[in-house]
Design an enzyme around this catalytic site. Structure first.
Site, PDB file in Angstrom:
ATOM      1  N   LYS A  22       0.981  -0.785   0.556  1.00 51.88           N
ATOM      2  CA  LYS A  22       0.145   0.039   0.059  1.00 51.88           C
ATOM      3  C   LYS A  22       0.959   1.378   0.092  1.00 51.88           C
ATOM      4  O   LYS A  22       0.671   2.260  -1.037  1.00 51.88           O
ATOM      5  CB  LYS A  22      -0.598  -0.023   1.042  1.00 51.88           C
ATOM      6  N   ASN A  23       1.664   1.497   0.530  1.00 51.74           N
ATOM      7  CA  ASN A  23       2.254   2.379   1.244  1.00 51.74           C
ATOM      8  C   ASN A  23       3.142   2.870   0.009  1.00 51.74           C
ATOM      9  O   ASN A  23       3.819   4.418  -0.273  1.00 51.74           O
ATOM     10  CB  ASN A  23       3.195   2.205   2.104  1.00 51.74           C
ATOM     11  N   ARG A  93      -4.704  10.237   3.365  1.00 45.10           N
ATOM     12  CA  ARG A  93      -3.099  10.920   4.441  1.00 45.10           C
ATOM     13  C   ARG A  93      -2.425  11.944   2.902  1.00 45.10           C
ATOM     14  O   ARG A  93      -1.380  12.528   2.370  1.00 45.10           O
ATOM     15  CB  ARG A  93      -2.350  10.252   5.061  1.00 45.10           C
ATOM     16  N   CYS A 117      -5.321   8.754   9.281  1.00 44.86           N
ATOM     17  CA  CYS A 117      -5.419   8.030  10.357  1.00 44.86           C
ATOM     18  C   CYS A 117      -5.169   8.802  11.210  1.00 44.86           C
ATOM     19  O   CYS A 117      -3.716   9.913  11.425  1.00 44.86           O
ATOM     20  CB  CYS A 117      -4.709   6.513  10.448  1.00 44.86           C
ATOM     21  N   ARG A 122      -0.267  15.395  13.084  1.00 40.81           N
ATOM     22  CA  ARG A 122       0.789  14.954  11.712  1.00 40.81           C
ATOM     23  C   ARG A 122       0.890  16.370  10.679  1.00 40.81           C
ATOM     24  O   ARG A 122       0.461  16.502   9.940  1.00 40.81           O
ATOM     25  CB  ARG A 122      -0.806  14.376  11.280  1.00 40.81           C
ATOM     26  N   PRO A 123       2.503  16.558  11.407  1.00 38.22           N
ATOM     27  CA  PRO A 123       2.597  17.773  10.874  1.00 38.22           C
ATOM     28  C   PRO A 123       3.838  17.791   9.025  1.00 38.22           C
ATOM     29  O   PRO A 123       3.814  16.584   9.175  1.00 38.22           O
ATOM     30  CB  PRO A 123       3.697  18.107  12.059  1.00 38.22           C
ATOM     31  N   ILE A 124       3.724  18.932   8.847  1.00 37.37           N
ATOM     32  CA  ILE A 124       3.971  18.311   7.566  1.00 37.37           C
ATOM     33  C   ILE A 124       5.154  19.549   7.143  1.00 37.37           C
ATOM     34  O   ILE A 124       6.144  20.147   6.382  1.00 37.37           O
ATOM     35  CB  ILE A 124       3.257  18.547   5.968  1.00 37.37           C
ATOM     36  N   ASP A 125       6.126  20.354   8.721  1.00 39.41           N
ATOM     37  CA  ASP A 125       6.874  20.813   8.508  1.00 39.41           C
ATOM     38  C   ASP A 125       8.251  20.655   7.749  1.00 39.41           C
ATOM     39  O   ASP A 125       8.758  21.532   6.269  1.00 39.41           O
ATOM     40  CB  ASP A 125       6.933  21.313  10.118  1.00 39.41           C
ATOM     41  N   GLN A 126       8.252  19.221   8.078  1.00 38.04           N
ATOM     42  CA  GLN A 126       9.794  18.664   7.180  1.00 38.04           C
ATOM     43  C   GLN A 126       9.777  18.708   5.380  1.00 38.04           C
ATOM     44  O   GLN A 126      10.297  18.962   4.722  1.00 38.04           O
ATOM     45  CB  GLN A 126       9.756  17.575   7.432  1.00 38.04           C
ATOM     46  N   ASP A 305       3.814   0.045  12.295  1.00 38.95           N
ATOM     47  CA  ASP A 305       2.666  -0.218  11.665  1.00 38.95           C
ATOM     48  C   ASP A 305       1.586  -1.326  11.908  1.00 38.95           C
ATOM     49  O   ASP A 305       1.057  -2.228  11.490  1.00 38.95           O
ATOM     50  CB  ASP A 305       2.290  -0.057  10.716  1.00 38.95           C
ATOM     51  N   ARG A 397      -9.072  -0.199   3.860  1.00 34.88           N
ATOM     52  CA  ARG A 397      -8.439   0.729   2.978  1.00 34.88           C
ATOM     53  C   ARG A 397      -7.119   0.684   2.714  1.00 34.88           C
ATOM     54  O   ARG A 397      -6.038   0.716   1.833  1.00 34.88           O
ATOM     55  CB  ARG A 397      -8.529   2.533   4.431  1.00 34.88           C
TER      56      ARG A 397
END
Ligand code: EPU
Length: 426
Positions: A22-23, A93, A117, A122-126, A305, A397
């Site tokens: 999946k990922n 996501r 999820c 769940r930041p996206i600063d990076q 996971d 999912r």
């Protein structure tokens, strides 16, 4: 509403085939945007998350053809606008990978803030820091993230936290940027390597994926390609744990055994037999389950996971086990559900203390997220009596044909349709 109904206590036996990862799929499908040709992607898992991302690509104008259950052919040349709005992306996501892919292709992107999820913040600063180093400015307006560069150029990025998503997004933005990009403290997950291999098969120059330094030399064009996605490490791990929980004997085929090492070694520590073959593992258990401690880490550590699934198994092991979640802030929401089945677990922050019980009992429970749902399935398979699991959309999912695969192994599992939460006969 639909529920999974599992009548537990049946030993799992036989062979199960693992689907594509999946990922990896949810990163590789948006990566097709960067291509100047048609891409054929094989071994795609037939799951909701893949359908979402394929639909997003379709709604953005790409021609998406399903050749068969596990093969998609995507022609991205019809995507004209680098925009994915809220209606399209809100449930997923991985839709944030559109940012890197669109930025890499069009030097700008506008994508709604992602969902996915809920494990706390769940930041996206990076991701944004990486884009900034490549020359892209960002802003958030009306729930949309805009990133835009006059001219993308390679740069030296150090990730403050090991992030799969940031590593993917920066790779996507960098493959066509001018010059060399270096990502330090990069994620090393198998799906990062798979994405790099896919990009390289289109003519990109990505080196070092799978180590913590990835070097990318920008190229001007990327061609179409045919590529087959790696097997899903977490789906395989989930069936390994399910086999162990039921005292079963299961051959798990179409796996890369090396990817399973952190799971295999923990299961062996618990007294479970894991035999390795070229592209299969056989998991069997005769005796009692032994306690152990588990701490999650980025790859090659024990995968977060798999944390809920191993906790379900430890809840029927002899003695006290400690599970520490070191990747996410809040990934123990499923514990309350396991307790309904008789598990004895106390959670303090990122640590769960599990007092093993002899057996769990069937109960009505919920899947609080994808892997939490997998943990409920494992607990239910091992339990005495019948378990009803609600909110099974989460499970769908990420797990292809889970009912069919488990039934073929001898589980008593089915989906029923309910009216306002009241079970009806299917
Ligand atoms: N983080 C930051 N800043 C960022 C990005 C991440 O602080 O900009 C933090 C997160 O808050 C978290 C840690 O870094 O504490 C790791 O997050 P990461 O970015 O690696 O996670 P992700 O890319 O959002 C992917 C998987 C998840 C998996 C994690 C960790 C996909 C689509 N999702 O998420 O998979 O848990 O990596 O391995 O690849 C699942 O499959 O069930 C799933 C949730």
């Amino acid at each position: 509403m639909r529920q999974l109904v599992i009548n537990g206590g049946k030993r799992l036996e036989g062979t199960v085939h693992i689907s594509g990862a999946k990922n990896a799929a949810v990163a590789i499908i948006p990566a097709v945007i960067l291509s100047d040709g048609v891409c054929r992607i094989e071994n795609i898992p037939n799951i909701m998350d893949v359908n979402y991302i394929a639909n997003i690509m379709h709604e953005m104008g790409a021609r998406v053809n399903r050749i068969n259950k596990s093969t998609l052919e995507i022609d991205p040349s019809y995507i004209r606008r680098p925009v994915a709005d809220y209606d399209i992306v809100r449930r997923m996501r991985a839709s944030c990978y559109l940012l890197g892919a669109l930025l890499g292709k069009f030097s700008q992107a506008e994508v709604a803030l992602p969902g996915g999820c809920d494990f706390g913040v769940r930041p996206i600063d990076q991701h944004l820091k990486g884009f900034g180093i490549l020359g892209a400015a960002h802003s958030v307006v009306g729930g949309m993230i805009n990133v835009k560069a006059e001219h993308l150029t390679g740069g030296h990025v150090y990730l403050d936290v090991v992030s799969v998503g940031a590593t993917v997004n920066i790779m996507l933005a960098a493959v066509k940027a001018e010059g060399r990009t270096i990502i330090e403290n990069a994620a090393k997950e198998p799906h990062i390597v798979d994405l790099a291999n896919f990009l390289n098969s289109m003519g990109a120059d990505v080196r070092g994926a799978g180590t913590d330094v990835i070097k990318i030399n920008g190229v001007k064009h990327l061609n179409g390609t045919t590529y087959s996605i790696i097997p899903d490490q977490i789906e395989a791990g989930t069936y390994m744990v399910a086999a162990a929980a039921t005292g079963g004997d299961v051959m798990i085929r179409n796996v890369i055994t090396k990817h399973l090492d952190p799971i295999t070694l923990k299961l062996r520590e618990m007294g479970i037999q894991v035999e390795e073959f070229d592209d299969a593992v056989r998991v069997s258990r005769a005796g009692e389950l032994k306690r152990c401690n588990v701490k999650t880490h980025p790859h090659p550590g024990f995968p977060t996971d798999m944390q809920p699934q191993i906790a379900a198994l430890l809840s029927i092991a002899e003695g006290t086990s400690i599970v520490t979640e070191a990747v996410w802030d809040n990934r123990f929401r499923y514990v309350e559900e396991l307790k309904r089945m008789g598990a004895v677990i106390s959670v303090d922050g990122k640590v769960a203390v599990i007092e093993g019980v002899k057996e769990l009992n069937g109960a009505p429970v919920k899947a609080t997220d994808l892997r939490a749902g997998a943990a409920m399935v494992i607990a239910a398979l091992s339990a005495k009596g019948v378990t009803h699991i609600e909110d099974i959309e989460y499970i769908e999912r990420g797990y292809e044909d889970i009912v069919e695969k488990l039934s073929a192994l001898g589980a008593d599992i089915r989906i029923i349709y309910t009216d306002d939460g009241v079970a009806q006969r299917a």
